[in-house]
Write an enzyme that holds these catalytic residues in place. Structure first.
Site, short mmCIF file in Angstrom:
data_model
loop_
_atom_site.label_atom_id
_atom_site.label_comp_id
_atom_site.label_asym_id
_atom_site.label_seq_id
_atom_site.Cartn_x
_atom_site.Cartn_y
_atom_site.Cartn_z
N ASP A 216 -8.92 -0.49 2.51
CA ASP A 216 -9.03 0.15 1.19
C ASP A 216 -10.14 -0.22 0.47
OD1 ASP A 216 -6.59 0.99 1.61
OD2 ASP A 216 -5.31 0.16 -0.02
N THR B 176 -3.22 5.06 -3.91
CA THR B 176 -2.22 5.99 -3.13
C THR B 176 -0.79 5.74 -4.12
OG1 THR B 176 -1.78 4.05 -1.80
CG2 THR B 176 -3.15 5.65 -0.81
N THR B 177 -0.59 4.57 -4.44
CA THR B 177 0.50 4.33 -5.41
C THR B 177 0.53 5.10 -6.78
OG1 THR B 177 0.82 2.25 -4.45
CG2 THR B 177 2.21 2.64 -6.26
N ASP C 268 1.12 -0.97 0.11
CA ASP C 268 0.02 -0.13 -0.06
C ASP C 268 0.84 1.26 0.12
OD1 ASP C 268 -2.36 1.50 0.30
OD2 ASP C 268 -1.79 1.60 2.34
#
Length: 564
Positions: free
Chosen positions: A415, A118-119, A85
């Site tokens: 998530d 997020t990445t 994550d």
């Protein structure tokens, strides 16, 4: 003058003094000391390039974690954490570079706002800066770049809104299927992708059981080591671990039908005197009276709880051995030192209210549920409250082998839960797997050809940067990225709007048909956050680093002079 002539002069030759020696000292410019000694300033293009390079390094750290074939990172900071994550990795990296911290912040804000992507947001911001680096080096003014990027972002966001597919909320069955697909897409890139069908159903059930506010705190996630992942279960109500108990606890019943529940914030044990308390007594009778009074106060509290009709007593504060035995004799169940979060969730599910005294234990302050039982889960005992009348809460019990694995499973479910919440609130979806990025890239490239000047190049650079997502998906899966991107460009040019990377067959596929869906808000948020971060870093033209002021010593010596 020849050298021979100079040497033959009767007096030694002296060159004329510098011009400044003729200027009176009162007119000479004096250096102005503004900054403390040791202050480091860097400005202009070199420091901007340095900031861009720092952001590239951050993106390298999370680049390989993107997508279903992304790798995991093992971070050791006292304890080992395995995660893929982006936000978790960047949080644990403890970045000190001031410009690179911006990327960490946008990853965190993406995590807090939508939970997933997020990445992607970190990669996009770094790629935007990478594409702009040549223009900065050539001396293009940052404000020109920022203006073009803001235009491109607005165009991209309006395009997403235009092509996103709305969710039909009227048909509950269809909505549920769609939410499960969104949850499965979010779980695709996680460690538990093998069980995504099992968990996506569980996540949707959990979110559907909440009220309109969809409060995240109302979904409790409890981790129990041991067992297989498939043994994880969703409890429609509240479940929490058995608390510390005293002798007599095992004599209490462990199951009730339709019990009344007392929720307390009261200490039910004999209190020890404070360290500096002093009571002076003249006789044994006086001491005995004090002891008796203490016991009477405790028994009075216990009797009031018993007479209220409650069968399950939960308290945030300790319930001592005397109270435990008292309740056991009267067929009551008690648990002390219950965590505040669990107590509040029990209150939300079963009704009633948390009492700070036992003076008014009426029916309206007691909670109720259909079934209370204590169950063995793995090596732990858990208290279950099922069939709660006001059940707008649920608990997910996670099973698994290693501690790091169950923690990563919890993060993955977080998530997925966030994604499902967003899909319910913002009822439109787009195809994932690099499809939406390729469509936006094509749209912006076409648009850039219709405008003149520098803006054309810059919007073209923005369009090229968007291709980093499908390119990285291919790289992480070990595919030939150039080949697949060429196929995608051709397909999108022919009108194949939702075509993206097909990870399973090393090819391209219509990801909308393949049910790789995600809420459009995820992509909108990622694009705006990445663009804002890139613009923020570009707008910095000077970095001034102050030396750490010593806590005890006087301010440093000479200081630093700025040239006038």
């Amino acid at each position: 003058i020849s050298l021979n002539f100079i040497t033959s002069l009767p007096f030694p030759f002296q060159p004329s003094p510098p011009l400044s020696s003729f200027i009176p000292s009162s007119l000479q410019p004096t250096p102005v000391i503004l900054l403390k000694e040791g202050t480091d300033t860097s400005q202009g293009v070199p420091q901007l390039i340095s900031n861009i390079n720092a952001c590239q390094v951050i993106s390298e750290a999370v680049r390989t974690t993107l997508g279903p074939r992304g790798m995991d990172k093992l971070m050791v900071d006292g304890k080992a954490t395995i995660s893929n994550d982006g936000a978790t990795i960047l949080k644990l990296l403890d970045v000190v570079h001031p410009a690179a911290k911006t990327l960490v912040d946008i990853a965190r804000s993406q995590d807090a706002e939508v939970g997933d992507g997020t990445t992607s947001v970190t990669l996009l911001a770094a790629e935007f800066l990478k594409q702009l680096k040549p223009y900065v080096e050539e001396g293009l003014h940052p404000q020109t770049i920022i203006r073009a990027f803001r235009t491109a972002t607005n165009l991209a966001v309006s395009k997403i809104k235009e092509i996103s597919v709305p969710v039909k909320k009227d048909d509950k069955q269809e909505q549920r299927q769609l939410l499960e697909k969104c949850a499965a897409t979010a779980l695709n890139s996680k460690l538990i992708s093998g069980q995504k069908a099992f968990f996506s159903k569980m996540v949707v059930d959990a979110v559907m059981s909440l009220d309109e506010l969809l409060s995240l705190k109302m979904i409790g996630i409890k981790k129990v080591q041991g067992g297989a992942l498939e043994e994880s279960q969703l409890v429609d109500g509240v479940a929490f671990k058995k608390t510390f108990s005293y002798a007599g606890f095992e004599m209490q019943p462990k199951r009730y039908d339709n019990p009344k529940i007392a929720l307390l914030n009261v200490e039910l044990e004999l209190k020890a005197e404070k360290d500096n308390a002093e009571v002076r007594v003249k006789s044994v009778e006086e001491y005995q009276a004090i002891v008796d009074a203490e016991w009477n106060i405790l028994y009075d509290k216990l009797e009031k709880i018993h007479l209220s009709g409650a069968k399950v007593v939960l308290s945030k504060l300790p319930i001592g051995d005397v109270a435990t035995q008292y309740f056991a004799d009267r067929d009551l169940f008690c648990a002390g030192r219950v965590q505040e979060e669990d107590l509040k969730r029990t209150m939300m599910a079963c009704g009633g209210s948390i009492q700070t005294s036992v003076g008014a234990m009426t029916d309206d302050v007691l909670g109720q549920c259909e079934l209370f039982e204590e169950v063995q889960v793995g090596g732990e005992r858990y208290n279950f409250f099922k069939g709660c009348p006001k059940a707008k809460t649920c608990t997910i019990l996670l099973r698994g082998g290693a501690e790091q694995f169950t923690e990563e499973t919890e993060r993955s479910l977080h998530d997925a839960i966030m994604i499902v919440r967003r899909a319910i609130k913002n009822d439109s979806i787009v195809a994932g797997g690099g499809a939406i990025e390729m469509e936006l890239s094509k749209y912006l490239r076409d648009y850039s050809r219709t405008i003149p000047g520098k803006q054309q190049l810059l919007i073209g650079a923005y369009a090229k940067a968007l291709e980093i997502i499908p390119r990285q998906l291919c790289d992480n899966a070990g595919f030939d990225a150039t080949n697949i991107l060429n196929k995608l460009r051709a397909k999108h040019a022919q009108g194949g709007m939702w075509y993206g990377v097909d990870i399973n067959n090393e090819d391209i596929a219509d990801n909308f048909v393949a049910c790789v869906w995600e809420p459009s808000i995820v992509r909108i948020n990622a694009l705006t956050a990445a663009s804002e971060a890139a613009c923020l870093i570009l707008s910095v033209d000077e970095t001034i680093k102050n030396p750490r002021s010593s806590a005890d010593g006087p301010p440093g010596g000479a200081g630093r002079a700025l040239p006038l």
